[in-house]
Design a protein around this motif. Structure first.
Motif, PDB file in Angstrom:
ATOM      1  N   ALA A  29      -1.950  20.941   8.263  1.00 60.27           N
ATOM      2  CA  ALA A  29      -0.644  21.522   7.944  1.00 60.27           C
ATOM      3  C   ALA A  29      -0.521  21.877   6.470  1.00 60.27           C
ATOM      4  O   ALA A  29      -0.015  22.934   6.109  1.00 60.27           O
ATOM      5  N   HIS A  30      -0.977  21.003   5.604  1.00 64.38           N
ATOM      6  CA  HIS A  30      -0.889  21.273   4.167  1.00 64.38           C
ATOM      7  C   HIS A  30      -1.962  20.464   3.450  1.00 64.38           C
ATOM      8  O   HIS A  30      -1.757  19.299   3.123  1.00 64.38           O
ATOM      9  N   PRO A  31      -3.113  21.074   3.191  1.00 63.22           N
ATOM     10  CA  PRO A  31      -4.232  20.355   2.590  1.00 63.22           C
ATOM     11  C   PRO A  31      -3.986  19.886   1.160  1.00 63.22           C
ATOM     12  O   PRO A  31      -4.725  19.053   0.662  1.00 63.22           O
ATOM     13  N   GLU A  32      -2.972  20.396   0.500  1.00 67.22           N
ATOM     14  CA  GLU A  32      -2.685  19.956  -0.870  1.00 67.22           C
ATOM     15  C   GLU A  32      -1.389  19.154  -0.936  1.00 67.22           C
ATOM     16  O   GLU A  32      -1.344  18.077  -1.505  1.00 67.22           O
ATOM     17  N   ALA A  33      -0.309  19.675  -0.371  1.00 68.39           N
ATOM     18  CA  ALA A  33       0.934  18.912  -0.330  1.00 68.39           C
ATOM     19  C   ALA A  33       0.816  17.893   0.793  1.00 68.39           C
ATOM     20  O   ALA A  33       0.179  18.168   1.813  1.00 68.39           O
ATOM     21  N   PRO A  34       1.401  16.697   0.654  1.00 63.73           N
ATOM     22  CA  PRO A  34       2.258  16.254  -0.443  1.00 63.73           C
ATOM     23  C   PRO A  34       1.523  15.515  -1.553  1.00 63.73           C
ATOM     24  O   PRO A  34       2.029  14.512  -2.066  1.00 63.73           O
ATOM     25  N   VAL A  35       0.325  15.991  -1.914  1.00 68.29           N
ATOM     26  CA  VAL A  35      -0.454  15.312  -2.952  1.00 68.29           C
ATOM     27  C   VAL A  35       0.342  15.216  -4.249  1.00 68.29           C
ATOM     28  O   VAL A  35       0.406  14.156  -4.878  1.00 68.29           O
ATOM     29  N   ALA A  36       0.961  16.315  -4.670  1.00 69.84           N
ATOM     30  CA  ALA A  36       1.707  16.297  -5.930  1.00 69.84           C
ATOM     31  C   ALA A  36       2.864  15.310  -5.870  1.00 69.84           C
ATOM     32  O   ALA A  36       3.101  14.550  -6.816  1.00 69.84           O
ATOM     33  N   GLY A  37       3.590  15.293  -4.753  1.00 70.49           N
ATOM     34  CA  GLY A  37       4.716  14.377  -4.625  1.00 70.49           C
ATOM     35  C   GLY A  37       4.295  12.918  -4.632  1.00 70.49           C
ATOM     36  O   GLY A  37       4.968  12.062  -5.222  1.00 70.49           O
ATOM     37  N   VAL A  38       3.171  12.614  -3.987  1.00 68.92           N
ATOM     38  CA  VAL A  38       2.666  11.240  -3.981  1.00 68.92           C
ATOM     39  C   VAL A  38       2.179  10.855  -5.379  1.00 68.92           C
ATOM     40  O   VAL A  38       2.412   9.734  -5.845  1.00 68.92           O
ATOM     41  N   ALA A  39       1.508  11.782  -6.059  1.00 67.30           N
ATOM     42  CA  ALA A  39       1.054  11.504  -7.424  1.00 67.30           C
ATOM     43  C   ALA A  39       2.244  11.194  -8.332  1.00 67.30           C
ATOM     44  O   ALA A  39       2.201  10.260  -9.145  1.00 67.30           O
ATOM     45  N   GLN A  40       3.317  11.957  -8.198  1.00 67.79           N
ATOM     46  CA  GLN A  40       4.505  11.711  -9.020  1.00 67.79           C
ATOM     47  C   GLN A  40       5.157  10.377  -8.679  1.00 67.79           C
ATOM     48  O   GLN A  40       5.656   9.670  -9.564  1.00 67.79           O
ATOM     49  N   THR A  41       5.135  10.009  -7.407  1.00 68.80           N
ATOM     50  CA  THR A  41       5.680   8.715  -6.995  1.00 68.80           C
ATOM     51  C   THR A  41       4.901   7.576  -7.636  1.00 68.80           C
ATOM     52  O   THR A  41       5.481   6.617  -8.170  1.00 68.80           O
ATOM     53  N   LEU A  42       3.582   7.668  -7.603  1.00 66.54           N
ATOM     54  CA  LEU A  42       2.754   6.632  -8.225  1.00 66.54           C
ATOM     55  C   LEU A  42       2.881   6.662  -9.744  1.00 66.54           C
ATOM     56  O   LEU A  42       2.882   5.609 -10.394  1.00 66.54           O
ATOM     57  N   ASP A  43       2.993   7.857 -10.327  1.00 60.69           N
ATOM     58  CA  ASP A  43       3.227   7.941 -11.772  1.00 60.69           C
ATOM     59  C   ASP A  43       4.474   7.148 -12.146  1.00 60.69           C
ATOM     60  O   ASP A  43       4.481   6.390 -13.121  1.00 60.69           O
ATOM     61  N   ALA A  44       5.531   7.327 -11.371  1.00 63.00           N
ATOM     62  CA  ALA A  44       6.803   6.679 -11.698  1.00 63.00           C
ATOM     63  C   ALA A  44       6.700   5.163 -11.613  1.00 63.00           C
ATOM     64  O   ALA A  44       7.152   4.445 -12.514  1.00 63.00           O
ATOM     65  N   VAL A  45       6.101   4.647 -10.538  1.00 61.75           N
ATOM     66  CA  VAL A  45       6.055   3.189 -10.390  1.00 61.75           C
ATOM     67  C   VAL A  45       5.099   2.561 -11.396  1.00 61.75           C
ATOM     68  O   VAL A  45       5.303   1.414 -11.829  1.00 61.75           O
ATOM     69  N   LEU A  46       4.073   3.287 -11.818  1.00 60.36           N
ATOM     70  CA  LEU A  46       3.151   2.734 -12.806  1.00 60.36           C
ATOM     71  C   LEU A  46       3.805   2.572 -14.176  1.00 60.36           C
ATOM     72  O   LEU A  46       3.321   1.802 -15.009  1.00 60.36           O
ATOM     73  N   MET A  47       4.894   3.281 -14.423  1.00 58.19           N
ATOM     74  CA  MET A  47       5.604   3.118 -15.692  1.00 58.19           C
ATOM     75  C   MET A  47       6.200   1.717 -15.818  1.00 58.19           C
ATOM     76  O   MET A  47       6.458   1.245 -16.924  1.00 58.19           O
ATOM     77  N   VAL A  48       6.426   1.050 -14.691  1.00 60.13           N
ATOM     78  CA  VAL A  48       7.008  -0.294 -14.726  1.00 60.13           C
ATOM     79  C   VAL A  48       6.072  -1.260 -15.438  1.00 60.13           C
ATOM     80  O   VAL A  48       6.489  -2.044 -16.299  1.00 60.13           O
ATOM     81  N   ALA A  49       4.788  -1.211 -15.080  1.00 59.79           N
ATOM     82  CA  ALA A  49       3.831  -2.162 -15.640  1.00 59.79           C
ATOM     83  C   ALA A  49       3.304  -1.739 -17.006  1.00 59.79           C
ATOM     84  O   ALA A  49       2.999  -2.589 -17.844  1.00 59.79           O
TER      85      ALA A  49
END
Length: 296
Positions: free
Chosen positions: A209-229
């Motif tokens: 269905a989408h070989p690239e999405a939701p890669v960007a959205g997942v990357a941004q989600t992990l970027d955000a949570v990694l800011m905690v540590a």
């Protein structure tokens, strides 16, 4: 004649001193160093160089997203406890927790199947580097505190490894995910096996269905949570460029570049109006004032 009232410091001078003190407190440097930072960067009150500080929930102007985030902040202890227990359940519980915690806004944190892809990434990390999996019993004990950030700290290495997988090319990434899902489906752990069975049926559909999405959205989600540590500024944070041909212009962080440890070594920013994306070092960006939606 002796003046009865000493001359008052001009209001502008007092504001500058407050800004310097705030910068010194935020960056952990001496007052004189903070003063030089402000002068060199042209920082305005409330602004910081992107190499310091932390923004986890940027104020994006998306009222629906803002309501969702603020509603979570008002949860009772029982509600928070239920959620942290889910956040400690790998792979799918944590994946769903993060997707709900960082809701989509515009083109950021986007993708209907973020939770599924994130679950696959966690499976792949466990498949390739099982030592990064937190000890389940201890993680469950930590979750009983009802503090999601405490669970984040314990899962930081796992989250960072999952984020690193997304830097691979799609043709390299997807076979890794498929092998991990297959191994989980055929493994001894009952919960992982059930998740693996479900994701194995979905993976081909998801990829077709989408070989690239939701890669960007997942990357941004992990970027955000990694800011905690590790500190840093999550996608959606508004910045001003300090160097280069676009010096002085505003942009928005849309992704982070991570090293082996520590905060981001660079940010991907998208310029206003043009939509052009640049990769900038943290010290070349100023985080605008009032970016964090929730107090830390």
């Amino acid at each position: 004649m002796v003046e009865k009232h000493p001359r008052r410091t001009p209001r502008q001078g007092r504001a500058r001193k407050r800004a310097i003190r705030a910068q010194a407190a935020l960056t952990g440097v001496r007052y004189s160093v903070a003063a030089r930072q402000l002068e060199a960067s042209g920082l305005r009150p409330g602004e910081t160089v992107a190499g310091s500080g932390r923004t986890i929930y940027p104020f994006t102007g998306d009222e629906q997203r803002q309501r969702l985030i603020e509603a979570r902040a008002r949860w009772s202890f029982e509600e928070r406890l239920d959620d942290t227990r889910r956040a400690a359940l790998l792979p799918d519980g944590r994946a769903q927790h993060l997707v709900e915690r960082f809701p989509s806004t515009g083109s950021l944190y986007h993708g209907e199947d973020r939770a599924e892809l994130l679950s696959m990434l966690y499976m792949a990390v466990v498949f390739e580097s099982p030592a990064l999996l937190p000890e389940p019993g201890f993680l469950a004990w930590v979750a009983e505190m009802g503090e999601e950030t405490t669970v984040d700290m314990e899962c930081a290495a796992l989250d960072r490894a999952a984020r690193a997988l997304l830097d691979r090319e799609p043709d390299e990434l997807w076979p890794v995910l498929e092998r991990a899902v297959a191994a989980s489906r055929d493994g001894a752990d009952w919960h992982m096996r059930q998740v693996g069975i479900r994701l194995a049926a979905l993976s081909q559909v998801l990829w077709a269905a989408h070989p690239e999405a939701p890669v960007a959205g997942v990357a941004q989600t992990l970027d955000a949570v990694l800011m905690v540590a590790d500190d840093g500024h999550a996608p959606g944070t508004q910045v001003r460029l300090l160097t280069g041909p676009y010096q002085g212009l505003r942009a928005m962080i849309v992704g982070a570049v991570w090293g082996a440890a520590g905060p981001p070594v660079a940010y991907r920013v998208r310029r206003e109006r043009s939509g052009h994306t640049l990769t900038m070092a943290p010290h070349d960006l100023v985080v605008l004032a009032g970016q964090e939606l929730l107090p830390h």
